[in-house]
Design a protein around this motif. Structure first.
Motif, mmCIF file in Angstrom:
data_model
loop_
_atom_site.group_PDB
_atom_site.id
_atom_site.type_symbol
_atom_site.label_atom_id
_atom_site.label_comp_id
_atom_site.label_asym_id
_atom_site.label_seq_id
_atom_site.Cartn_x
_atom_site.Cartn_y
_atom_site.Cartn_z
ATOM 1 N N GLY A 1 0.724 -1.290 0.015
ATOM 2 C CA GLY A 1 -0.086 0.024 0.155
ATOM 3 C C GLY A 1 0.807 1.326 0.144
ATOM 4 N N LEU A 2 1.896 1.217 0.671
ATOM 5 C CA LEU A 2 2.741 2.314 0.748
ATOM 6 C C LEU A 2 3.274 2.542 -0.529
ATOM 7 C CD1 LEU A 2 4.465 2.154 4.337
ATOM 8 C CD2 LEU A 2 2.940 3.859 3.801
ATOM 9 N N ALA A 3 3.807 1.815 -1.139
ATOM 10 C CA ALA A 3 4.453 2.037 -2.633
ATOM 11 C C ALA A 3 3.296 2.708 -3.502
ATOM 12 C CB ALA A 3 4.715 0.422 -3.164
ATOM 13 N N THR A 4 2.185 2.441 -3.380
ATOM 14 C CA THR A 4 1.286 3.172 -4.201
ATOM 15 C C THR A 4 0.923 4.469 -3.469
ATOM 16 O OG1 THR A 4 0.026 1.331 -5.030
ATOM 17 C CG2 THR A 4 -1.156 3.128 -5.134
ATOM 18 N N ALA A 5 0.711 4.627 -2.264
ATOM 19 C CA ALA A 5 0.608 5.842 -1.656
ATOM 20 C C ALA A 5 1.449 6.928 -1.706
ATOM 21 C CB ALA A 5 0.191 5.664 0.007
ATOM 22 N N ALA A 6 2.795 6.461 -1.542
ATOM 23 C CA ALA A 6 3.845 7.263 -1.570
ATOM 24 C C ALA A 6 4.187 7.730 -3.098
ATOM 25 C CB ALA A 6 5.149 6.750 -1.129
ATOM 26 N N THR A 7 3.732 7.231 -4.028
ATOM 27 C CA THR A 7 3.899 7.633 -5.365
ATOM 28 C C THR A 7 2.574 8.245 -6.049
ATOM 29 O OG1 THR A 7 3.579 5.372 -6.078
ATOM 30 C CG2 THR A 7 5.776 6.265 -5.539
ATOM 31 N N THR A 8 1.571 8.196 -5.613
ATOM 32 C CA THR A 8 0.441 8.924 -6.161
ATOM 33 C C THR A 8 0.106 10.069 -5.328
ATOM 34 O OG1 THR A 8 -1.127 7.427 -5.022
ATOM 35 C CG2 THR A 8 -0.354 6.712 -7.132
ATOM 36 N N ARG A 9 0.704 10.450 -4.260
ATOM 37 C CA ARG A 9 0.412 11.448 -3.304
ATOM 38 C C ARG A 9 0.124 12.896 -4.354
ATOM 39 N NH1 ARG A 9 5.668 11.367 -3.622
ATOM 40 N NH2 ARG A 9 6.856 13.230 -3.123
ATOM 41 N N ARG A 10 -0.419 13.760 -3.500
ATOM 42 C CA ARG A 10 -0.590 15.104 -4.011
ATOM 43 C C ARG A 10 0.424 16.142 -3.279
ATOM 44 N NH1 ARG A 10 -6.587 16.582 -5.005
ATOM 45 N NH2 ARG A 10 -5.553 18.353 -5.969
ATOM 46 N N ALA A 11 1.090 16.052 -2.280
ATOM 47 C CA ALA A 11 1.687 16.614 -1.557
ATOM 48 C C ALA A 11 2.953 15.928 -0.884
ATOM 49 C CB ALA A 11 0.920 17.072 -0.329
#
Length: 385
Positions: free
Chosen positions: A375-385
């Motif tokens: 999940g972090l792999a996706t969350a860290a690379t699709t973030r807006r900030a």
């Protein structure tokens, strides 16, 4: 090595129930675990810094204000990304039952290291804002003017910010020693931490050099900056730091998996930063849009744009580093997109996230940690900030 007086009462940590069968397992695991982690890190930092600020205030009343400014830089609304990856690196080895408070000081120390890097980076980049607030050097310059001090307020602000960063680096070392792990293991942790710092300095130097030697820069060199300035100290080294806290063997399959995953996700993290530096929403990023185009920073995005551009587009891209007005920046951002560089960078991000997920599938780590890191792999690379 433990010192309960520094961190106060250990923060509550209750292992969450597993997500239900109908829930998104990634969302469930991250929401259940990570909030307790962030709370624990913030409580540890708050208690530690309170004691440190009080001690410095005894030297001189001005020192109390200086130390409080450093504390506020640390406690500003950051995402705690590095402690989060370190936590999952640790949890992937020890499983779900090991008590968190024993390692919280070491995890929190990474946030102090991060503040050191941010404050110095803002000075080098002459940045005006960070997390929606004036950067440390700009805030110090404003206080200089308000107090009616003599001398150059900008020079004063930069000097104060350098010292704030230095103090945070020392604080990180001091807080780390309070982790309740065997002394020999803490030495292994320190070796990983020291390598992280050396690589961060190397990456930062290359980043500075690139802005002054753009004619000799390339996509490969820009990726090298991403690897050492960001990938290493944001994802890869924190994961290995967490594994060292857990006592993982240095030559294990798990370390190999963390190394490969960390490099892939870390590079993708920086590539997303490249995009946000041009197209990000200032309300979300806390920094003006287009800063990288104003400075001509030779990011992977800009290097790819020059590589993919037509001759006419390449001539127009030479304006990067000289544009100032919002309209000029917006037109240059559109030009970068028109070259196909944005789409190329998006593919590079997606490829690295896929690689990281493949690595995790075969890694000998705790199942909950595997789900969270996915999940972090996706969350860290699709973030807006």
């Amino acid at each position: 090595m433990a010192n309960d007086a520094v961190a106060g009462t250990p923060p509550r940590f209750v292992a969450p129930a597993q997500p239900g069968a109908t829930d998104d397992p990634v969302r469930g695991v991250l929401a259940a675990f990570t909030q307790d982690l962030v709370t624990g890190v913030d409580e540890t930092l708050t208690a530690f810094l309170s004691a440190e600020v009080d001690a410095l205030a005894e030297i001189d009343v001005a020192m109390g204000g200086f130390a409080a400014t450093a504390r506020d830089c640390v406690l500003a609304a950051g995402k705690r990304v590095r402690p989060t990856f370190a936590y999952w690196g640790w949890r992937g080895v020890v499983g779900g039952d090991a008590p968190l408070p024993s390692v919280l000081p070491a995890l929190a120390a990474l946030e102090l290291l991060h503040t050191f890097a941010l404050v110095h980076d803002d000075v080098m980049d002459a940045s005006d804002t960070r997390r929606g607030r004036p950067t440390a050097h700009r805030a110090a310059a404003l206080r200089h003017r308000a107090a009616g001090h003599t001398g150059d307020p900008e020079r004063y602000g930069e000097a104060v910010a350098v010292l704030i960063g230095d103090l945070c680096l020392v604080w990180a070392d001091r807080l780390m020693t309070h982790a309740a792990v065997p002394p020999a293991r803490l030495l292994d942790v320190r070796r990983c931490y020291d390598q992280m710092r050396v690589e961060t300095v190397a990456g930062q130097f290359l980043d500075v050099l690139g802005e002054h030697d753009a004619a000799n820069w390339s996509v490969d060199r820009a990726l090298r900056v991403a690897r050492y300035k960001t990938a290493g100290y944001t994802v890869q080294r924190p994961l290995l730091f967490g594994a060292a806290l857990a006592g993982a063997e240095a030559d294990s399959r798990l370390i190999t998996a963390y190394t490969r995953y960390g490099l892939a996700v870390g590079e993708a993290f920086q590539l997303r930063d490249d995009l946000l530096g041009v197209y990000g929403d200032p309300a979300a990023t806390g920094k003006p849009a287009g800063d990288d185009l104003r400075t001509g920073k030779p990011t992977v995005l800009l290097m790819l744009a020059r590589q993919l551009a037509t001759p006419a587009q390449r001539r127009a891209l030479e304006r990067a580093g000289t544009v100032t007005g919002a309209g000029e920046v917006a037109r240059l951002a559109d030009l970068v997109r028109d070259t196909g560089a944005v789409a190329r960078v998006e593919r590079m991000i997606a490829d690295r996230v896929t690689e990281a997920q493949v690595v995790l599938d075969g890694a000998p780590i705790d199942g909950t940690a595997r789900t969270a890191l996915t999940g972090l792999a996706t969350a860290a690379t699709t973030r807006r900030a």
